[in-house]
Design a protein around this motif. Sequence first.
Motif, PDB file in Angstrom:
ATOM      1  N   HIS A 180       0.873  -1.164   0.000  1.00 21.40           N
ATOM      2  CA  HIS A 180       0.000   0.000   0.000  1.00 21.40           C
ATOM      3  C   HIS A 180       0.914   1.219   0.000  1.00 21.40           C
ATOM      4  O   HIS A 180       1.513   1.555   1.028  1.00 21.40           O
ATOM      5  N   THR A 202      -7.710   2.300  -3.771  1.00 27.38           N
ATOM      6  CA  THR A 202      -8.188   2.034  -2.416  1.00 27.38           C
ATOM      7  C   THR A 202      -9.167   3.143  -2.023  1.00 27.38           C
ATOM      8  O   THR A 202      -9.470   4.046  -2.817  1.00 27.38           O
ATOM      9  N   LYS A 203      -9.647   3.088  -0.793  1.00 26.40           N
ATOM     10  CA  LYS A 203     -10.577   4.122  -0.335  1.00 26.40           C
ATOM     11  C   LYS A 203      -9.901   5.490  -0.273  1.00 26.40           C
ATOM     12  O   LYS A 203     -10.557   6.523  -0.411  1.00 26.40           O
ATOM     13  N   LYS A 208      -2.128   3.679  -3.087  1.00 27.85           N
ATOM     14  CA  LYS A 208      -2.297   2.743  -4.186  1.00 27.85           C
ATOM     15  C   LYS A 208      -1.833   1.349  -3.762  1.00 27.85           C
ATOM     16  O   LYS A 208      -0.788   1.206  -3.134  1.00 27.85           O
ATOM     17  N   LYS A 209      -2.629   0.370  -4.151  1.00 28.34           N
ATOM     18  CA  LYS A 209      -2.308  -1.011  -3.814  1.00 28.34           C
ATOM     19  C   LYS A 209      -1.669  -1.693  -5.024  1.00 28.34           C
ATOM     20  O   LYS A 209      -2.212  -1.680  -6.122  1.00 28.34           O
TER      21      LYS A 209
END
Length: 249
Positions: A180, A202-203, A208-209
């Motif tokens: 992450h 992501t939320k 960023k994943k």
Amino acid sequence: MKPRVFEPDAIEGETGSRGGQNGAAALARSEKRQQARVLSREKRRKKQYRLIGWLLVAIVVLWGASTLLWSGYGALKTAASREMAIMRLKDAIEDRDVAALQAMLRVTEESVPINEKTLAPLFAYVERHPEAYKQLDREFARQRKSGHVYIKGLTSYPPVFTIHVFEDRYVFEPALYFLHVRVDDPEASLVVNGVKTEEEATKDPFVKKIGPYLPGAYAVTIVHSNGKKKTTRVELFGGARVHEVDITK
């Protein structure tokens, strides 16, 4: 002088008395012999029962001992096979033997092939950290004691390599890690070890994943739209499956 007169009745009585006594004595002796024979048979029977009992006990003991020996042999053979597999794994990593690792590693994630390119970060990590082999030994020892059971998921802490039996042989399942990455520009792209990544939102728009990745050492680079770059080093070798990386610092 008067002649002696014999009394037949008296003589016959005496004779009968003696005969009766002899008959009673013979009967008593016969009864004693019969009792002796009965006692002898009982003794022999008891000896036979004891012998049979001892034979059964000996058979049970021998069977139990052979079972223990066989199970002990099986346990020793299993332990030896396990240790040989671990030794081959460490030798293959140290020798950078990609072909051997392809045969020993099992990955269920199709997006992570086992090849020279994906194994390069692992080789780089152990070259930089020789103590990694001791860490593997500790983890394998824990797996042997606890049965290497852990709950899979992004919040789990899996061993670097999980050893288990697959198709009658030992294989190793490497942990797959995700990153992450916190960025300061949502429009920037990420490059990992020189390869542009496909990011998953992501939320948080600034996180960023990316992943999954095999254990190893990685260089994560953020590339801004104006061409500006910044790189940070990340080592994935144990710990949680999700590593937080702040590239804004």
